[in-house]
Design an enzyme around this catalytic site. Sequence first.
Site, short mmCIF file in Angstrom:
data_model
loop_
_atom_site.label_atom_id
_atom_site.label_comp_id
_atom_site.label_asym_id
_atom_site.label_seq_id
_atom_site.Cartn_x
_atom_site.Cartn_y
_atom_site.Cartn_z
N GLU A 97 0.86 -1.19 0.00
CA GLU A 97 0.00 0.00 0.00
C GLU A 97 0.88 1.23 0.00
O GLU A 97 1.61 1.47 0.97
CB GLU A 97 -0.88 0.03 1.25
N ASP A 130 -5.53 8.73 11.01
CA ASP A 130 -4.23 8.18 11.40
C ASP A 130 -3.80 8.59 12.80
O ASP A 130 -4.05 9.71 13.24
CB ASP A 130 -3.16 8.63 10.41
N TYR A 160 -11.02 -4.45 2.97
CA TYR A 160 -10.13 -4.14 4.08
C TYR A 160 -10.99 -3.94 5.34
O TYR A 160 -11.75 -2.98 5.43
CB TYR A 160 -9.36 -2.86 3.73
#
Lengths: 255, 410
Positions: A41, A52, A167
């Site tokens: 990725e 994040d 995912y």
Amino acid sequence: MPFHFENKPVLVAYVTCGDPDLATTRDIILAAIESGAGIIELGVPFSDPVADGPVIQKASERALKHGTSLEQVLKLASEIREHSQSVGMIVFSYLNPILKMGMSKFCKVARHAGLDGVLITDLPVEEAGEYLREARKNDLVTVFLVAPTSTDQRLKQIATVSTGFIYAISRTGVTGARQQMPEDASGLVKRLRRFTKLPVAVGFGISTPEQFAAVGQYADAAVVGSAIVQAIERNRGHEAPAVAEFIRSLVARKS
Amino acid sequence: MATVSVTQRRVIAAAKKPVPVTGRFGAYGGRYVPETLMAALDELEREYEKAKNDRRFQARLEYLLKQYAGRPTPLFFAKRLTEKLGGAKIYLKREDLLHTGAHKINNCIGQALLVERMGKHRVIAETGAGQHGVATATVCALLGFECVVYMGTEDMRRQVLNVFRMRLLGAEVRGVDAGSRTLKDAINEAMRDWVTNVRTTHYLLGSVLGAHPYPTMVRDFHRVIGREARRQVLKAEGKLPKAIIACVGGGSNAIGIFYDFLKDKKVELIGVEAGGCGEGLGQHAARFRGGSPGVLQGTFSYVLQDKAGQIATTHSISAGLDYPSIGPEHAMLKDSGRAEYVPASDVEALKATTVLARTEGIIPALESAHAVAEAIKRAPKMKKSEVLIVNVSGRGDKDVGILRENLKLD
Ligand SMILES: Cc1ncc(COP(=O)(O)O)c(C=O)c1O
């Protein structure tokens, strides 16, 4: 399409491109492929990475300090493709840099660079119309996230528009290493499989061989992100060998 | 791959006919957040729709707005300012007189009542000037919720009084040391908290920003400003105003006063952005002067950004206007021409603060002073028979430190 899920779990390696610089990122990725990563990725650094945790935030800041751009990441992708025909490779980005380039242009350039697919963190299926059209046109797979909070109805919607793999986020929260893998993850994968035959990758918080192996019990792939980015941060000057060693330690148990 | 599989055909069909989205203002708005938050936004939207039609909810909201916050706020004729400028008759909508000192409390009461309905007990918020943080801490104290407020450390420095007020009210203030350490960075951190604790926590967003339903819901909670102003000006003047001026950070006080006048096509609506200290990227927060369409923090709107789509830093003397994007409904109003947006500089805002203080005995918040600055430019060019309303979104008590540094009166 170079996604191979026969030898489970596949290791999906996330790297923030341009940290510490693009040439080093290239070496790191080639080393990762060499030591057992099946899918890469390519993380595009963004000024406001709301999904994040601190590790990837800091890496993004470092990458942006010397102007790492989406355009450069796509160029890096084509260099890596020259070296490896068999690795799976997707772009992992927030939406705005892609919008600025233009969705249509982005998908064309991405395909041309030898990328297999795209994952856009802050683009839920409801908003994905243009993205799906352009990605299909260019034969790119569209990877979406599912979360423990996704309802069955949402899982079904997401499964409908996903290609390549899905995912699954292991827990509610931002990216980053954790001591324990939560219960959430296996339950989510079980729920998700009712709606899809696609391979499922599990990510967010995987950092040890034990966790990697545990995810392999119920998922097709395990994504390792912050732990790799941290290895890069902690091994200034010899990033690539450090990442290679770390990845070998993760996949060592796989027989 | 030569043949198209059934799944692929389904995918292509789905791509052609994407799931219908709500929360659009023309091309703008939408819901651009990580998947983890989608269910919570759906829940919030559902609860809000139910509450809108729930008479008990509406009665409770009305009671608190009136008896707790102090609505309706006056529409005050600024006689000496009018005479000084020599043009339009200027009226001030006195949101500065509300409990906690700014319009922000309207939205906080509304959302807090929704939190109660949803059975959540933890509330998080971002704040720039500290006014939204104080208003959030206030409603959390009132209803007994745990409260965490994220604030950029630069803003904590320049709005130190509000930091103390929040703590006094029992809220935890968490400093954010990323980026330019202002509002945008505080929102990032609040969103990360929300992604992590979404099952127990409500994000009490303080402006008409973020993912759907926030821009619509927050606007609805502030509509009361324009609803009152319209009634009040008709009573006082027997006619509608020629123009309405409000400052625009995210855009909540502006859309609140604009909304009930949108249908009155002759009423000019003017939003004032932070012109900061120059025209270069990074020197201001005038999204309609230097920005272009993009996605930031959940919504598609005008954004100050560089060529690669990285979000630009901003500057304003007023923490509440210091933000690189703008509410999506304003983007639509700008494109359609229904509203006009102009900048006022740091210096003009400081000057306007002094003018209003000395003509009317009202010290406006530095945010609101941007609206006053535009009134000072515009009123002299208008006829004496014309009426101009300025939304004084908040009071200047929180800004005395910055004013003292900049005005050198001691
Ligand atoms: C007094 C006051 N006015 C205006 C604003 C700007 O916000 P908005 O544009 O949402 O009204 C703030 C924000 O902190 C404020 O405190």
